[in-house]
Design an enzyme around this catalytic site. Structure first.
Site, mmCIF file in Angstrom:
data_model
loop_
_atom_site.group_PDB
_atom_site.id
_atom_site.type_symbol
_atom_site.label_atom_id
_atom_site.label_comp_id
_atom_site.label_asym_id
_atom_site.label_seq_id
_atom_site.Cartn_x
_atom_site.Cartn_y
_atom_site.Cartn_z
ATOM 1 N N GLY A 279 -0.997 7.822 -11.539
ATOM 2 C CA GLY A 279 -2.389 8.355 -10.789
ATOM 3 C C GLY A 279 -3.563 9.183 -11.909
ATOM 4 O O GLY A 279 -2.589 9.930 -12.401
ATOM 5 N N GLN B 132 2.137 1.450 -3.577
ATOM 6 C CA GLN B 132 1.835 3.161 -3.875
ATOM 7 C C GLN B 132 2.307 3.526 -2.306
ATOM 8 O O GLN B 132 2.113 5.024 -2.007
ATOM 9 C CB GLN B 132 0.832 3.102 -4.179
ATOM 10 C CG GLN B 132 1.387 3.383 -6.465
ATOM 11 C CD GLN B 132 0.678 1.854 -7.159
ATOM 12 O OE1 GLN B 132 0.491 0.513 -6.066
ATOM 13 N NE2 GLN B 132 0.575 2.059 -8.128
ATOM 14 N N ASP C 298 -9.969 5.962 -10.786
ATOM 15 C CA ASP C 298 -9.288 5.905 -12.328
ATOM 16 C C ASP C 298 -10.437 5.864 -13.227
ATOM 17 O O ASP C 298 -10.068 7.226 -14.506
ATOM 18 C CB ASP C 298 -8.430 4.986 -12.609
ATOM 19 C CG ASP C 298 -7.448 4.539 -11.900
ATOM 20 O OD1 ASP C 298 -7.115 4.803 -10.848
ATOM 21 O OD2 ASP C 298 -6.569 5.825 -12.690
ATOM 22 N N ASN D 198 -10.622 2.792 -9.235
ATOM 23 C CA ASN D 198 -9.736 2.381 -8.859
ATOM 24 C C ASN D 198 -8.714 1.269 -7.784
ATOM 25 O O ASN D 198 -8.668 0.164 -8.631
ATOM 26 C CB ASN D 198 -9.942 2.779 -7.281
ATOM 27 C CG ASN D 198 -8.790 3.490 -6.768
ATOM 28 O OD1 ASN D 198 -8.289 4.396 -7.237
ATOM 29 N ND2 ASN D 198 -8.928 3.616 -4.839
HETATM 30 O O1 MRU Z 1 -1.604 2.315 -11.036
HETATM 31 P P1 MRU Z 1 -1.910 3.754 -10.949
HETATM 32 O O2 MRU Z 1 -0.474 4.068 -8.671
HETATM 33 O O3 MRU Z 1 -1.779 5.086 -11.746
HETATM 34 O O4 MRU Z 1 -3.039 3.701 -9.716
HETATM 35 C C1 MRU Z 1 -3.356 4.749 -9.216
HETATM 36 C C2 MRU Z 1 -4.851 4.966 -8.613
HETATM 37 O O5 MRU Z 1 -5.400 3.975 -8.359
HETATM 38 C C3 MRU Z 1 -5.170 6.380 -7.608
HETATM 39 O O6 MRU Z 1 -6.219 5.931 -6.081
HETATM 40 C C4 MRU Z 1 -5.638 6.768 -8.667
HETATM 41 O O7 MRU Z 1 -5.501 7.068 -10.464
HETATM 42 C C5 MRU Z 1 -6.968 7.849 -8.261
HETATM 43 S S1 MRU Z 1 -5.331 8.854 -8.146
HETATM 44 C C6 MRU Z 1 -6.098 10.847 -7.829
#
Ligand code: MRU
Length: 360
Positions: free
Chosen positions: A49, A200, A241, A251
């Site tokens: 995240g 997730q 992201d 994202n």
């Molecule tokens: O691969 P991850 O689990 O790190 O991906 C996270 C996401 O895509 C979230 O939607 C993004 O970081 C925003 S979270 C506040």
């Protein structure tokens, strides 16, 4: 069972975090005591995240300062630059990572310029990491308050990936808006995308919503289109992201499909991001680096192989949603509407003025 909601914190010279790889079946705290280990915690997704990765990297910089044997400020700064390179290389898409390490490095440089000795710089970096992590919680609550205003009473919200306490230091971005709408008594219900391949949504978002008793159903990602066509979705919410200057959003893989189907069905679609996720140096989404992850995330499920031996796999972890599919981008400085090039720049400038203490 006593459980932390804070995702990552500093304790006794260690960076401590909830091991998100094992949730919801096992709740365990993992400790990291070197910069390389902190980078590994990000790469292997003990923590994930964008804002949570940023806070972890900030603590990683504080750890680097503490572990450096330097006896003068210039040597300490050189060690910090090396630590920054190690941390920045852990994952490429979330800009919060380099945003945080840059902020910590600038703090060290400013202290050195003021004549601080190495111990004062070490303490200054720990204070800055704590400040950054605590600010994240405040920022999420502000985004929650702005975002709740666009959530109708009784809304069915579809949500992708995990954007909650676990994706931040606490509270969440898109899930923060959901929390705020729930706390405001809006009687919402959430459709939780399972979010293949790492699940997730099924593992983390469902866990968080159930703990908060927010009404929800877990759905297969592929069910989203049907639910929108059936009129069972009122709002689409997700985090990001990285957001480019024109409002294109990177994202979790699958976000683009959601946004396109939302527009096809006339459903408002919002990204919820702290201004630290906005990268004005990139004109549009085509410049955002997309992380490619391992074959095993797609070809195995919890260690069990589900595809033929040696199957070729392509596993991009993020996609780009072009800005034309977004109704708005919710930030801690208010909701940005098109034209995003102007509204995002204004939000970023307000956030910077706030850090300088020029705004309430
Ligand atoms: O691969 P991850 O689990 O790190 O991906 C996270 C996401 O895509 C979230 O939607 C993004 O970081 C925003 S979270 C506040």
């Amino acid at each position: 069972m006593k459980t932390h909601t804070r995702t990552v914190w500093w304790e006794d010279g260690k960076v401590r975090m909830i091991d998100q790889r094992q949730l919801p079946l096992v709740y365990e705290i993992a400790d990291f005591t070197t910069v390389e280990e902190v980078a590994r915690s990000i790469k292997e997704m003990y923590v994930r995240g964008a804002p949570a990765i940023g806070a972890t990297a900030a603590y990683g910089m504080a750890l680097a300062a503490r572990l450096s044997p330097a006896t003068d400020a210039q040597t300490l700064l050189a060690d910090l630059k090396q630590a920054k390179a190690t941390l920045d290389a852990a994952r490429p898409t979330a800009v919060n990572l380099t945003w945080a390490t840059t902020r910590l490095l600038h703090r060290a440089e400013a202290l050195a310029e003021q004549g601080a000795d190495v111990d004062a710089i070490r303490q200054g970096l720990l204070d800055e990491a704590e400040r950054l992590a605590n600010e994240d919680i405040e920022i999420n609550k502000r985004m929650g308050r702005y975002g709740a205003q666009v959530i109708p009473h009784g809304a069915n919200i579809i949500h992708h990936c995990n954007t909650g306490s676990l994706a931040t230091v606490d509270y969440g971005t898109a899930l923060g808006v959901i929390r705020a709408a729930h706390e405001a008594g809006k009687e919402i219900h959430v459709w939780v995308d399972e979010t293949r391949p790492r699940l997730q949504g099924a593992r983390l978002t469902a866990w968080e919503l159930m703990r908060d008793e927010i009404p929800m159903h877990l759905i297969a990602d592929n069910a989203a289109g049907l639910l929108m066509w059936q009129g069972k979705v009122d709002v689409v919410l997700f985090g990001a992201d990285r957001v480019a200057a024109n409002g294109d959003v990177a994202n979790k893989i699958g976000t683009y499909k959601l946004a396109v189907v939302a527009q096809e069905n006339g459903i408002p679609c919002y990204a919820v991001v702290p201004t630290s996720t906005i990268d004005l140096s990139l004109p549009d989404g085509s410049h955002i680096p997309i992380e490619e992850r391992g074959w095993e995330e797609v070809a195995t499920v919890f260690g069990k192989q589900i595809a033929p031996d040696n199957v070729p796999v392509h596993n991009p972890a993020f996609d780009i949603t072009p800005h034309r599919y977004l109704t708005g981008i919710i930030t801690e400085e208010g909701i940005c509407y098109p034209p995003f090039t102007e509204s995002l720049r204004a939000a970023k400038e307000r956030a910077e003025a706030r850090i300088r203490g020029e705004l309430e």
